[in-house]
Design a protein around this motif. Structure first.
Motif, PDB file in Angstrom:
ATOM      1  N   ILE A 113       7.711  48.028  32.686  1.00 63.17           N
ATOM      2  CA  ILE A 113       7.238  48.198  34.061  1.00 63.17           C
ATOM      3  C   ILE A 113       8.032  49.296  34.760  1.00 63.17           C
ATOM      4  N   GLY A 114       9.342  49.297  34.580  1.00 61.72           N
ATOM      5  CA  GLY A 114      10.178  50.265  35.260  1.00 61.72           C
ATOM      6  C   GLY A 114       9.832  51.705  34.929  1.00 61.72           C
ATOM      7  N   SER A 115       9.510  51.966  33.657  1.00 61.09           N
ATOM      8  CA  SER A 115       9.194  53.338  33.241  1.00 61.09           C
ATOM      9  C   SER A 115       7.932  53.857  33.912  1.00 61.09           C
ATOM     10  N   ARG A 116       7.078  52.955  34.357  1.00 63.47           N
ATOM     11  CA  ARG A 116       5.865  53.337  35.074  1.00 63.47           C
ATOM     12  C   ARG A 116       6.043  53.235  36.593  1.00 63.47           C
TER      13      ARG A 116
ATOM     14  N   GLY B  68       2.053  49.270  25.395  1.00 67.25           N
ATOM     15  CA  GLY B  68       3.490  49.172  25.541  1.00 67.25           C
ATOM     16  C   GLY B  68       3.952  47.883  26.178  1.00 67.25           C
ATOM     17  N   SER B  69       3.051  47.169  26.868  1.00 69.06           N
ATOM     18  CA  SER B  69       3.386  45.869  27.445  1.00 69.06           C
ATOM     19  C   SER B  69       3.595  44.867  26.315  1.00 69.06           C
ATOM     20  N   THR B  70       4.697  44.133  26.345  1.00 71.54           N
ATOM     21  CA  THR B  70       5.036  43.227  25.245  1.00 71.54           C
ATOM     22  C   THR B  70       3.938  42.211  24.991  1.00 71.54           C
ATOM     23  N   SER B  71       3.498  41.513  26.031  1.00 65.93           N
ATOM     24  CA  SER B  71       2.488  40.474  25.839  1.00 65.93           C
ATOM     25  C   SER B  71       1.178  41.074  25.340  1.00 65.93           C
ATOM     26  N   PHE B  72       0.783  42.219  25.892  1.00 62.99           N
ATOM     27  CA  PHE B  72      -0.455  42.844  25.445  1.00 62.99           C
ATOM     28  C   PHE B  72      -0.348  43.347  24.013  1.00 62.99           C
ATOM     29  N   GLU B  73       0.781  43.949  23.648  1.00 64.46           N
ATOM     30  CA  GLU B  73       0.931  44.485  22.300  1.00 64.46           C
ATOM     31  C   GLU B  73       0.913  43.370  21.248  1.00 64.46           C
ATOM     32  N   ILE B  74       1.490  42.211  21.566  1.00 61.62           N
ATOM     33  CA  ILE B  74       1.438  41.093  20.626  1.00 61.62           C
ATOM     34  C   ILE B  74      -0.012  40.660  20.417  1.00 61.62           C
ATOM     35  N   ILE B  75      -0.763  40.541  21.513  1.00 62.39           N
ATOM     36  CA  ILE B  75      -2.171  40.144  21.421  1.00 62.39           C
ATOM     37  C   ILE B  75      -2.962  41.194  20.655  1.00 62.39           C
ATOM     38  N   ARG B  76      -2.714  42.475  20.931  1.00 65.07           N
ATOM     39  CA  ARG B  76      -3.446  43.535  20.241  1.00 65.07           C
ATOM     40  C   ARG B  76      -3.140  43.523  18.736  1.00 65.07           C
TER      41      ARG B  76
ATOM     42  N   ALA C  93      -0.065  54.698  26.718  1.00 60.63           N
ATOM     43  CA  ALA C  93       1.252  54.667  26.070  1.00 60.63           C
ATOM     44  C   ALA C  93       2.116  55.827  26.561  1.00 60.63           C
ATOM     45  N   LEU C  94       3.431  55.593  26.575  1.00 58.92           N
ATOM     46  CA  LEU C  94       4.394  56.635  26.922  1.00 58.92           C
ATOM     47  C   LEU C  94       5.345  56.849  25.755  1.00 58.92           C
ATOM     48  N   PRO C  95       5.853  58.065  25.585  1.00 58.20           N
ATOM     49  CA  PRO C  95       6.826  58.315  24.507  1.00 58.20           C
ATOM     50  C   PRO C  95       8.077  57.450  24.624  1.00 58.20           C
TER      51      PRO C  95
END
Length: 346
Positions: free
Chosen positions: A12-15, A152-160, A305-307
């Motif tokens: 969240i912070g990076s965005r 990049g969101s942890t919860s979303f990436e696990i689901i994906r 996504a961000l680098p």
């Protein structure tokens, strides 16, 4: 307004840092690691500092001459996350109470409507931190978010990853609970509102317009990726076993996965009358739209996504051009991550 962002180098912070800059804030970006503004593409408008939130002296110095604090610190990747998060919250609350900070915004998690004794360790810890920070000053706000949709969101990436890797997806009966995801763009807007709207106080829920069961969320992700998957009900599957299986078949940090899976047995939806509504602009983004943005390569908005996102969320560039089916690429990504972890000791 000068805003101190604690946990600025997380998802969240990076965005949030560039979002705040775009909206005219003076930003101090703090993290536990040495400052590396170049990694996040931050320019000289951002003052990047190192701050261990369990160190009273460091936190006291960080909150000097700031008007507001945004608290994004979570330690789910550690087995002792509850203890560390409690100490961190108490340290920051004490420093804020002794300073001139007028607003304190904490990104918390949705709390299911069940007795507290039934809460998962993860949610119970979030609630404990929330109470500590809300008691710090009158201008404190806790924004409770469930599944945050964005690459990049942890919860979303696990689901994906689960939706991509398994052709047949076993779904335990206790995972039929409902969830109300929220796009990361709306999380950023809500933080902005919480910083400026003094009528907002206490705990406020963040959710998009769609309430959906977890198996259906897997289906939405699969459909966005153009994949056909079969979900099979499983009558008996202990949460601990499911958490272990998910941890072993995704690239997310082990303790993070097991802690999040433990929270799936309850409905994670917003409370009527306690839900954030945008102060201006468009309504919250719908689920299909948010997932579509998150799964669009090179999408330039916050859902893209961000680098700087964790390496475990990114597929190796070589796999993007190898002619393999989606399940093959997912398996290769998992294998590549496991080998890299062994070689690097992480």
């Amino acid at each position: 307004m000068r805003v101190l962002v604690l946990g600025a180098t997380g998802y969240i912070g990076s965005r949030l840092v560039p979002h705040l800059l775009e909206h005219g804030y003076d930003v101090v970006a703090a993290s536990s690691s040495p400052p590396r503004p170049d990694r996040f593409g931050w320019d000289d408008r951002v003052r990047a500092i190192r701050c261990d939130v369990t160190d009273p002296a460091a936190v006291g110095e960080a909150v000097e001459d700031v008007d507001a604090v945004v608290y994004l610190v979570h330690s789910l990747d550690r087995s002792d996350f509850s203890d560390r998060d409690r100490v961190a919250a108490e340290t920051v609350a004490a420093a804020v109470a002794a300073s001139g900070v007028r607003r304190l915004v904490y990104l918390s998690g949705l709390v299911p409507d069940v007795p507290e004794a039934e809460l998962s360790t993860h949610i119970a810890s979030r609630l404990e931190v929330e109470r500590i920070l809300l008691a710090a000053i009158d201008g404190s706000v806790a924004l409770r978010a469930g599944v945050v949709i964005g690459a990049g969101s942890t919860s979303f990436e696990i689901i994906r990853q689960v939706a991509t890797l398994f052709l047949v997806q076993p779904v335990p009966k206790w995972m039929q609970s409902s969830v109300q995801p929220v796009a990361v763009s709306d999380v950023l807007r809500a933080v902005d509102d919480a910083l400026t709207d003094e009528s907002l106080s206490g705990a406020i829920d963040l959710g998009g317009p769609d309430v959906i069961a977890y198996p259906d969320l897997l289906q939405v992700c699969g459909r966005a990726a153009g994949l056909a998957r079969l979900r099979v009900p499983v009558p008996v599957a202990p949460p601990g076993l499911v958490g272990l299986a998910a941890a072993l078949t995704t690239t997310a940090p082990f303790h993070t996965v097991t802690s999040l899976i433990e929270s799936l047995r309850h409905d994670m939806v917003c409370r009527p009358g306690h839900t954030w509504k945008p102060s201006h602009g468009t309504p919250p983004i719908g689920l299909e739209d948010a997932v579509g943005r998150a799964m669009t390569p090179m999408y330039a908005g916050p859902e893209g996504a961000l680098p700087s996102d964790p390496s475990w969320t990114r597929t190796h560039a070589l796999l993007a051009v190898v002619p393999l089916p989606a399940v093959g690429k997912a398996a290769a990504h998992l294998a590549f991550h496991r080998v890299r972890s062994i070689l690097t000791g992480g």
